[in-house]
Structure formats: C-alpha cells, structure tokens
Design a protein around this motif. Structure first.
Motif, PDB file in Angstrom:
ATOM      1  N   MET A 103       0.864  -1.186   0.000  1.00 37.78           N
ATOM      2  CA  MET A 103       0.000   0.000   0.000  1.00 37.78           C
ATOM      3  C   MET A 103       0.897   1.231   0.000  1.00 37.78           C
ATOM      4  O   MET A 103       1.987   1.210   0.595  1.00 37.78           O
ATOM      5  CB  MET A 103      -0.881  -0.009   1.260  1.00 37.78           C
ATOM      6  CG  MET A 103      -1.800   1.182   1.427  1.00 37.78           C
ATOM      7  SD  MET A 103      -3.244   1.105   0.356  1.00 37.78           S
ATOM      8  CE  MET A 103      -4.153  -0.264   1.106  1.00 37.78           C
ATOM      9  N   ARG A 104       0.447   2.281  -0.660  1.00 38.32           N
ATOM     10  CA  ARG A 104       1.102   3.584  -0.512  1.00 38.32           C
ATOM     11  C   ARG A 104       0.142   4.508   0.212  1.00 38.32           C
ATOM     12  O   ARG A 104      -1.062   4.513  -0.083  1.00 38.32           O
ATOM     13  CB  ARG A 104       1.516   4.164  -1.862  1.00 38.32           C
ATOM     14  CG  ARG A 104       2.618   3.382  -2.537  1.00 38.32           C
ATOM     15  CD  ARG A 104       3.244   4.150  -3.701  1.00 38.32           C
ATOM     16  NE  ARG A 104       4.212   3.320  -4.403  1.00 38.32           N
ATOM     17  CZ  ARG A 104       5.482   3.160  -4.038  1.00 38.32           C
ATOM     18  NH1 ARG A 104       5.915   3.771  -2.940  1.00 38.32           N
ATOM     19  NH2 ARG A 104       6.304   2.398  -4.732  1.00 38.32           N
ATOM     20  N   LEU A 105       0.676   5.270   1.158  1.00 34.92           N
ATOM     21  CA  LEU A 105      -0.148   6.166   1.962  1.00 34.92           C
ATOM     22  C   LEU A 105       0.413   7.580   1.904  1.00 34.92           C
ATOM     23  O   LEU A 105       1.629   7.778   1.981  1.00 34.92           O
ATOM     24  CB  LEU A 105      -0.182   5.704   3.423  1.00 34.92           C
ATOM     25  CG  LEU A 105      -0.903   4.386   3.709  1.00 34.92           C
ATOM     26  CD1 LEU A 105      -0.575   3.897   5.109  1.00 34.92           C
ATOM     27  CD2 LEU A 105      -2.411   4.554   3.545  1.00 34.92           C
TER      28      LEU A 105
ATOM     29  N   HIS B 222      -5.260   6.441   0.699  1.00 35.26           N
ATOM     30  CA  HIS B 222      -4.782   5.097   0.402  1.00 35.26           C
ATOM     31  C   HIS B 222      -4.625   4.886  -1.100  1.00 35.26           C
ATOM     32  O   HIS B 222      -5.504   5.268  -1.881  1.00 35.26           O
ATOM     33  CB  HIS B 222      -5.770   4.035   0.924  1.00 35.26           C
ATOM     34  CG  HIS B 222      -6.041   4.116   2.393  1.00 35.26           C
ATOM     35  ND1 HIS B 222      -6.773   5.126   2.964  1.00 35.26           N
ATOM     36  CD2 HIS B 222      -5.679   3.290   3.408  1.00 35.26           C
ATOM     37  CE1 HIS B 222      -6.851   4.930   4.273  1.00 35.26           C
ATOM     38  NE2 HIS B 222      -6.203   3.829   4.569  1.00 35.26           N
ATOM     39  N   TYR B 223      -3.516   4.255  -1.488  1.00 39.08           N
ATOM     40  CA  TYR B 223      -3.298   3.834  -2.872  1.00 39.08           C
ATOM     41  C   TYR B 223      -2.918   2.356  -2.843  1.00 39.08           C
ATOM     42  O   TYR B 223      -1.771   1.997  -2.521  1.00 39.08           O
ATOM     43  CB  TYR B 223      -2.190   4.655  -3.533  1.00 39.08           C
ATOM     44  CG  TYR B 223      -2.445   6.155  -3.528  1.00 39.08           C
ATOM     45  CD1 TYR B 223      -3.196   6.748  -4.534  1.00 39.08           C
ATOM     46  CD2 TYR B 223      -1.947   6.958  -2.505  1.00 39.08           C
ATOM     47  CE1 TYR B 223      -3.429   8.120  -4.537  1.00 39.08           C
ATOM     48  CE2 TYR B 223      -2.182   8.322  -2.499  1.00 39.08           C
ATOM     49  CZ  TYR B 223      -2.922   8.905  -3.515  1.00 39.08           C
ATOM     50  OH  TYR B 223      -3.157  10.264  -3.502  1.00 39.08           O
ATOM     51  N   VAL B 224      -3.892   1.495  -3.141  1.00 42.47           N
ATOM     52  CA  VAL B 224      -3.648   0.052  -3.083  1.00 42.47           C
ATOM     53  C   VAL B 224      -2.695  -0.327  -4.220  1.00 42.47           C
ATOM     54  O   VAL B 224      -2.932   0.002  -5.383  1.00 42.47           O
ATOM     55  CB  VAL B 224      -4.953  -0.740  -3.211  1.00 42.47           C
ATOM     56  CG1 VAL B 224      -4.671  -2.243  -3.138  1.00 42.47           C
ATOM     57  CG2 VAL B 224      -5.939  -0.332  -2.121  1.00 42.47           C
ATOM     58  N   GLN B 225      -1.618  -1.033  -3.874  1.00 41.21           N
ATOM     59  CA  GLN B 225      -0.629  -1.475  -4.842  1.00 41.21           C
ATOM     60  C   GLN B 225      -0.967  -2.901  -5.322  1.00 41.21           C
ATOM     61  O   GLN B 225      -1.777  -3.600  -4.701  1.00 41.21           O
ATOM     62  CB  GLN B 225       0.758  -1.422  -4.216  1.00 41.21           C
ATOM     63  CG  GLN B 225       1.153  -0.023  -3.747  1.00 41.21           C
ATOM     64  CD  GLN B 225       1.150   1.002  -4.858  1.00 41.21           C
ATOM     65  OE1 GLN B 225       1.975   0.943  -5.770  1.00 41.21           O
ATOM     66  NE2 GLN B 225       0.207   1.944  -4.810  1.00 41.21           N
TER      67      GLN B 225
ATOM     68  N   GLY C 104      -0.866  -5.519  -2.749  1.00 41.07           N
ATOM     69  CA  GLY C 104      -1.944  -5.288  -1.792  1.00 41.07           C
ATOM     70  C   GLY C 104      -3.272  -5.792  -2.308  1.00 41.07           C
ATOM     71  O   GLY C 104      -4.083  -6.342  -1.551  1.00 41.07           O
ATOM     72  N   LYS C 105      -3.503  -5.620  -3.609  1.00 45.27           N
ATOM     73  CA  LYS C 105      -4.738  -6.141  -4.218  1.00 45.27           C
ATOM     74  C   LYS C 105      -4.773  -7.669  -4.126  1.00 45.27           C
ATOM     75  O   LYS C 105      -5.824  -8.267  -3.814  1.00 45.27           O
ATOM     76  CB  LYS C 105      -4.801  -5.720  -5.685  1.00 45.27           C
ATOM     77  CG  LYS C 105      -5.995  -6.275  -6.465  1.00 45.27           C
ATOM     78  CD  LYS C 105      -7.308  -5.735  -5.961  1.00 45.27           C
ATOM     79  CE  LYS C 105      -8.474  -6.011  -6.918  1.00 45.27           C
ATOM     80  NZ  LYS C 105      -8.728  -7.431  -7.145  1.00 45.27           N
TER      81      LYS C 105
ATOM     82  N   TYR D 233      -5.673  -8.458  -0.461  1.00 44.37           N
ATOM     83  CA  TYR D 233      -7.096  -8.219  -0.209  1.00 44.37           C
ATOM     84  C   TYR D 233      -7.936  -9.387  -0.749  1.00 44.37           C
ATOM     85  O   TYR D 233      -8.845  -9.889  -0.073  1.00 44.37           O
ATOM     86  CB  TYR D 233      -7.552  -6.930  -0.886  1.00 44.37           C
ATOM     87  CG  TYR D 233      -7.439  -5.690  -0.042  1.00 44.37           C
ATOM     88  CD1 TYR D 233      -7.988  -5.632   1.246  1.00 44.37           C
ATOM     89  CD2 TYR D 233      -6.815  -4.539  -0.530  1.00 44.37           C
ATOM     90  CE1 TYR D 233      -7.899  -4.494   2.018  1.00 44.37           C
ATOM     91  CE2 TYR D 233      -6.725  -3.395   0.231  1.00 44.37           C
ATOM     92  CZ  TYR D 233      -7.259  -3.367   1.504  1.00 44.37           C
ATOM     93  OH  TYR D 233      -7.181  -2.239   2.267  1.00 44.37           O
TER      94      TYR D 233
ATOM     95  N   PRO E 248      -3.384   3.657   9.482  1.00 46.14           N
ATOM     96  CA  PRO E 248      -2.904   4.532   8.404  1.00 46.14           C
ATOM     97  C   PRO E 248      -2.655   5.963   8.871  1.00 46.14           C
ATOM     98  O   PRO E 248      -1.681   6.601   8.440  1.00 46.14           O
ATOM     99  CB  PRO E 248      -4.039   4.461   7.370  1.00 46.14           C
ATOM    100  CG  PRO E 248      -4.674   3.124   7.617  1.00 46.14           C
ATOM    101  CD  PRO E 248      -4.625   2.956   9.107  1.00 46.14           C
TER     102      PRO E 248
END
Length: 356
Positions: A41-43, A56-59, A62-63, A66, A178
């Motif tokens: 994740m990028r925050l 939040h930017y799901v990488q 991270g996907k 999830y 976060p």
C-alpha cells in the motif's frame, strides 16, 4: 508449511502459555511482508478542515492480499475477519474465532499466508495481473534475485482480547493505523519534545513516541509495600508479562526497584514503555543514552509533570501518588482517545494548537 507459524521466528512471538488457541476468542494479528518486495500500500496525507486524513493507494501486491483475505476466510467461516488494514509493509487483521476449532490459530494464519503465496505464484507464472505485465515481469526478476517465493515472512504476532472492551480497542487501533503512519511521515517533529497531553486539568509534557498512547494493550504497573495490597501481585505480574509478550505497553513512574524490574523486562522483551517523570523537559532536553535508544526505536514515551527543573530533585509521597494516578489514567485510554487531548507545546504567547 501449515505448522510453520507455531515455531519461533522474527515475528512469531511465543504463544501465551496460559491461552487455548483452539478456543472461541478475538485476536489482533500482525503479519510482516518479506523484505525487498514492493509495498502493499502507498499512503499519503491531506488536511481536510485542518485535520489530517490518510489517503490510500492500493498497490498490486496489496490487491492480491485483499483478494486472498476475502477468498481464504470465506472458506473458513468459523474465523471471521472483523476488520483489516493493509499497510506498506505489513497487515493487521482482527479475527473472531467463533467456535472451538480443531486447528490452532497459527495453522489458520499459516494456511492464509500460504494462499497468498499460491496466488503470487499464479500471477508470476502468468506474467500479468493487477498492475499490468511490466509490474509482474519486474517482480519476477526481483524475487529471483532476492531468492524470495512468498509475500509474507514466516510467523505472526497475536494480541488476545482478554478484557472487556478489547474488541473495540483492537478495531480502533487497526482503523487508525494509516493515520499513525502518515503523521509519523509528515510530522517527525511531533516525536521529540514538542507535544503536551492534558490529563484532568493539567497539561503534561511529552517526549518520545506519543502514538504509544493508542496501543490497545496497556497495563498500569504499581507495587505497594503494604502486605494487604500485594495479595493479587502474582496475578498482576502474570498480566504484565502477557502484555510484554503481546508487544503492549507498561505504564508507570517505575519508582520502586521492584517496579523497575518489570520495566527492564519490557525493554528486553521488545514491549513499549510509558514512564511518568517529575522533571521538566527543557527545549534542548534529551534523555540519557539507554532511554534515548528506546525513543529512537519508537518504544518509549516520557510523560512529565514538570514539577522540578532537574532530574535529581527529591520526590515527595504526594508527588508519587499523583504520578501513579496519571499513569493509571493513561493506561485506561482507548485507541484514539488521547488525540483531542494533545497540543503542540506553546513556545510563546499566541502559539496555536494545531489539530493532530
């Protein structure tokens, strides 16, 4: 591989000797990403109405995680995911084991991380997936160079919901994670000698990692010299040691030699410490070497009544009682409750109080 998490590793804190990991219970679980992999994740942060909010930017990895959380726990309805947080290099899960299980908790965690490994292998073999072909081509080369084959390291940390309110405390801690990450990145100055905390009608000086106030597993340490107040001491010692095992926080002035014994155990055991002191933090104050090293590790918060200018001033009985009251109050704070009680320490008349 299912049983790998039951033995020691960097993240696998030893199981609680007094807990039945097959029983109906709520846990907060932390699992670390393998070193050298792209972030999950990028925050970043933004201010909305003067309040900091994480973005939040799901990488791609991270996907994948999830999706594995959803698919794995759908197959195991006896273990419910109450909440989750994917961070850049680790994940938190609040799990509710709803019935007595044949598997140990560690077997569920190991099987889940193995499902993530299988999903990763599928995308690497296919050469495409979330993020596009170039991401998976680069990742395949990186993992080969690192000799990695999994997303997560072996092992995990568990925190056990022993007391009333622990379920909600875990939930708030995970949801706020976060925010804590972003504020640490955007405002490193807050982690030194710049903040005050209001307890009752008093402003107390802070030095160190104020985010320890949010830890959902905090215990107040006080040992009386009176025999009638020591009858439950073995039970309290067991609670303090379980707090250390869970990487929680011990809170106390640690005035007596006996109390300092458990502070030292927390230092050795990797737990956090909130220590109430009675000396002022001047502008250029730095704690002595061993405490400073704990501050650098994010494991210490000093809370000062600022009653004296120097550290060698004698402590009165009334002071000691007051410091223990402060410590007990801090230990009872739930995650997020301290935030409206914080301010940037005024340096001159008219200094504002920014929202944290």
């Amino acid at each position: 591989e299912i049983s790998a998490c039951l033995v020691g590793s960097e993240m696998c804190i030893r199981d609680s000797r007094n807990h039945d990991y097959h029983s109906r219970c709520i846990y907060m679980i932390t699992i670390l990403e393998e070193e050298g992999l792209p972030p999950l994740m990028r925050l970043s942060g933004r201010y909305v109405n003067k309040k900091l909010e994480p973005v939040h930017y799901v990488q791609p990895l991270g996907k994948v995680v999830y999706d594995c959380i959803d698919s794995y726990f759908r197959l195991h309805p006896e273990v419910r995911v109450l909440t989750r947080a994917i961070m850049p290099d680790h994940i938190h899960l609040e799990l509710f084991v709803t019935e007595r299980t044949e598997w140990h908790l560690g077997q569920y965690i190991a099987a889940f991380t193995h499902s993530c490994k299988d999903a990763l292998k599928g995308y690497l073999d296919a050469g495409t997936g979330p993020g596009g072909t170039s991401f998976w081509t680069d990742l395949r080369q990186r993992m080969a160079a690192l000799q990695r084959s999994a997303i997560f390291r072996e092992g995990y940390n568990d925190r056990i919901a022993y007391r009333a309110g622990a379920k909600d405390a875990f939930y708030r801690y995970i949801k706020d994670n976060p925010y804590r990450y972003v504020i640490r990145k955007m405002h490193p100055e807050f982690f030194g000698n710049t903040l005050d905390l209001k307890i009752g009608d008093k402003w107390l000086q802070l030095y160190g990692n104020f985010l320890l106030l949010d830890n959902p597993v905090k215990e107040f340490v006080q040992i009386s010299s009176k025999p009638e107040k020591r009858r439950d001491l073995p039970q309290r010692v067991a609670t303090w040691r379980e707090t250390i095992r869970q990487q929680g926080v011990l809170v106390s002035p640690f005035i007596s030699k006996e109390e300092r014994q458990y502070r030292n155990e927390a230092v050795i055991g990797g737990a956090g410490i909130i220590m109430v002191v009675n000396y002022e933090f001047r502008e250029r104050y730095k704690p002595y070497k061993s405490l400073f090293e704990l501050c650098e590790q994010g494991r210490l918060l000093l809370v000062s009544t600022a009653a004296h200018e120097n550290q060698d001033a004698p402590m009165t009985r009334e002071e000691a009682l007051g410091m223990n009251e402060i410590a007990a109050h801090i230990a009872a704070l739930q995650p997020g409750e301290a935030r409206p009680l914080l301010r940037r320490r005024p340096r001159k008349p008219g200094d504002g109080t920014p929202e944290l």
